[in-house]
Design a protein around this motif. Structure first.
Motif, PDB file in Angstrom:
ATOM      1  N   GLY A 153       0.800  -1.220   0.000  1.00  0.00           N
ATOM      2  CA  GLY A 153       0.000   0.000   0.000  1.00  0.00           C
ATOM      3  C   GLY A 153       0.828   1.263   0.000  1.00  0.00           C
ATOM      4  N   ALA A 154       2.089   1.170   0.391  1.00  0.00           N
ATOM      5  CA  ALA A 154       2.958   2.348   0.405  1.00  0.00           C
ATOM      6  C   ALA A 154       3.288   2.752  -1.026  1.00  0.00           C
ATOM      7  CB  ALA A 154       4.236   2.060   1.179  1.00  0.00           C
ATOM      8  N   TYR A 155       3.396   4.068  -1.253  1.00  0.00           N
ATOM      9  CA  TYR A 155       3.798   4.582  -2.561  1.00  0.00           C
ATOM     10  C   TYR A 155       5.255   5.016  -2.464  1.00  0.00           C
ATOM     11  CZ  TYR A 155       4.312   7.663  -6.568  1.00  0.00           C
ATOM     12  OH  TYR A 155       4.754   8.250  -7.723  1.00  0.00           O
ATOM     13  N   PHE A 156       6.071   4.565  -3.405  1.00  0.00           N
ATOM     14  CA  PHE A 156       7.476   4.962  -3.435  1.00  0.00           C
ATOM     15  C   PHE A 156       7.907   5.137  -4.868  1.00  0.00           C
ATOM     16  CE2 PHE A 156      11.903   3.288  -3.898  1.00  0.00           C
ATOM     17  CZ  PHE A 156      12.543   4.453  -3.510  1.00  0.00           C
ATOM     18  N   GLN A 157       8.476   6.306  -5.151  1.00  0.00           N
ATOM     19  CA  GLN A 157       9.056   6.550  -6.471  1.00  0.00           C
ATOM     20  C   GLN A 157      10.445   7.122  -6.257  1.00  0.00           C
ATOM     21  OE1 GLN A 157       6.690   8.134  -9.605  1.00  0.00           O
ATOM     22  NE2 GLN A 157       8.355   9.410 -10.343  1.00  0.00           N
ATOM     23  N   GLY A 158      11.427   6.431  -6.767  1.00  0.00           N
ATOM     24  CA  GLY A 158      12.816   6.838  -6.605  1.00  0.00           C
ATOM     25  C   GLY A 158      13.699   5.616  -6.692  1.00  0.00           C
ATOM     26  N   ARG A 159      14.930   5.780  -6.254  1.00  0.00           N
ATOM     27  CA  ARG A 159      15.873   4.661  -6.271  1.00  0.00           C
ATOM     28  C   ARG A 159      16.216   4.270  -4.848  1.00  0.00           C
ATOM     29  NH1 ARG A 159      20.916   6.256  -9.426  1.00  0.00           N
ATOM     30  NH2 ARG A 159      20.659   8.057  -8.080  1.00  0.00           N
ATOM     31  N   CYS A 160      16.450   2.987  -4.642  1.00  0.00           N
ATOM     32  CA  CYS A 160      16.917   2.464  -3.360  1.00  0.00           C
ATOM     33  C   CYS A 160      18.417   2.252  -3.479  1.00  0.00           C
ATOM     34  CB  CYS A 160      16.267   1.124  -3.038  1.00  0.00           C
ATOM     35  SG  CYS A 160      14.495   1.196  -2.910  1.00  0.00           S
ATOM     36  N   LEU A 161      19.171   2.861  -2.608  1.00  0.00           N
ATOM     37  CA  LEU A 161      20.618   2.727  -2.624  1.00  0.00           C
ATOM     38  C   LEU A 161      21.045   2.117  -1.297  1.00  0.00           C
ATOM     39  CD1 LEU A 161      21.161   6.337  -3.950  1.00  0.00           C
ATOM     40  CD2 LEU A 161      21.307   4.254  -5.294  1.00  0.00           C
ATOM     41  N   GLN A 162      21.380   0.818  -1.323  1.00  0.00           N
ATOM     42  CA  GLN A 162      21.761   0.155  -0.085  1.00  0.00           C
ATOM     43  C   GLN A 162      23.209   0.459   0.252  1.00  0.00           C
ATOM     44  OE1 GLN A 162      21.587  -4.153   0.077  1.00  0.00           O
ATOM     45  NE2 GLN A 162      21.212  -4.071   2.267  1.00  0.00           N
ATOM     46  N   VAL A 163      23.437   0.797   1.515  1.00  0.00           N
ATOM     47  CA  VAL A 163      24.763   1.110   2.019  1.00  0.00           C
ATOM     48  C   VAL A 163      25.126   0.028   3.032  1.00  0.00           C
ATOM     49  CG1 VAL A 163      26.136   2.814   3.264  1.00  0.00           C
ATOM     50  CG2 VAL A 163      24.293   3.563   1.775  1.00  0.00           C
ATOM     51  N   ARG A 164      26.301  -0.508   2.909  1.00  0.00           N
ATOM     52  CA  ARG A 164      26.760  -1.498   3.882  1.00  0.00           C
ATOM     53  C   ARG A 164      27.437  -0.772   5.043  1.00  0.00           C
ATOM     54  NH1 ARG A 164      24.982  -6.002   1.698  1.00  0.00           N
ATOM     55  NH2 ARG A 164      25.419  -6.390  -0.468  1.00  0.00           N
ATOM     56  N   LYS A 165      27.410  -1.399   6.209  1.00  0.00           N
ATOM     57  CA  LYS A 165      28.034  -0.793   7.388  1.00  0.00           C
ATOM     58  C   LYS A 165      29.490  -0.467   7.099  1.00  0.00           C
ATOM     59  CE  LYS A 165      25.078  -3.034  10.736  1.00  0.00           C
ATOM     60  NZ  LYS A 165      24.950  -3.936  11.844  1.00  0.00           N
ATOM     61  N   GLY A 166      29.917   0.712   7.496  1.00  0.00           N
ATOM     62  CA  GLY A 166      31.302   1.122   7.298  1.00  0.00           C
ATOM     63  C   GLY A 166      31.553   1.859   6.003  1.00  0.00           C
ATOM     64  N   GLU A 167      30.617   1.765   5.044  1.00  0.00           N
ATOM     65  CA  GLU A 167      30.771   2.495   3.786  1.00  0.00           C
ATOM     66  C   GLU A 167      30.201   3.896   3.967  1.00  0.00           C
ATOM     67  OE1 GLU A 167      28.901   0.515   0.534  1.00  0.00           O
ATOM     68  OE2 GLU A 167      30.124  -1.265   0.701  1.00  0.00           O
TER      69      GLU A 167
END
Length: 148
Positions: free
Chosen positions: A90-104
């Motif tokens: 049900g959530a609306y999301f438009q954009g990019r997901c950029l995953q960051v790892r711990k320490g980066e």
């Protein structure tokens, strides 16, 4: 105990601090806090940065957080940089997901709504992507399989 911006309030300007903030009203500016909750009537027009971000309302701008949760009533228009992300049905999301790892280091967002004060910048691409050639109505286009 979280600070609360009530639903009948409109705040114009940037908000920052190390504590918790619950927004039921409107913020027109960037928000940088320890923990952010945007309630169902909450509205943020600007970049958001917090360790924990929980969205039930609306954000138009980049979101940066270690844990980001978009609940079923959420509306987010902007890139999300995160370590952990959950998006409810049900959530609306438009954009990019950029995953960051711990320490980066946290990547820079490329959303046009993002403000320079939060360290966001315009994207840079190695080569421009050519636009497709226009097609006239009634023109026959032959599709061929790609060669291996």
């Amino acid at each position: 105990m979280a600070s609360v911006l009530a639903s009948d309030l409109v705040f114009e300007g940037n908000v920052s601090g190390a504590g918790d903030l619950h927004i039921d009203g409107t913020v027109r500016g960037d928000v940088k806090v320890g923990r952010l909750t945007v309630g169902e009537t909450g509205n943020v027009e600007g970049g958001v940065q917090a360790d924990i971000v929980e969205v039930r309302g609306r954000i138009v701008g980049a979101v940066v957080g270690k844990q980001v949760k978009l609940l079923g009533t959420a509306y987010v228009d902007g890139d999300i940089s995160h370590e952990q992300l959950s998006i409810d049905v049900g959530a609306y999301f438009q954009g990019r997901c950029l995953q960051v790892r711990k320490g980066e280091p946290t990547p820079v967002s490329h959303h046009p709504q993002a403000a320079p004060s939060m360290g966001f910048s315009a994207p840079s691409y190695a080569q421009p992507v050519p636009a497709p050639a226009p097609v006239d109505a009634g023109q026959l286009i032959e599709l061929k399989p790609a060669s291996a």
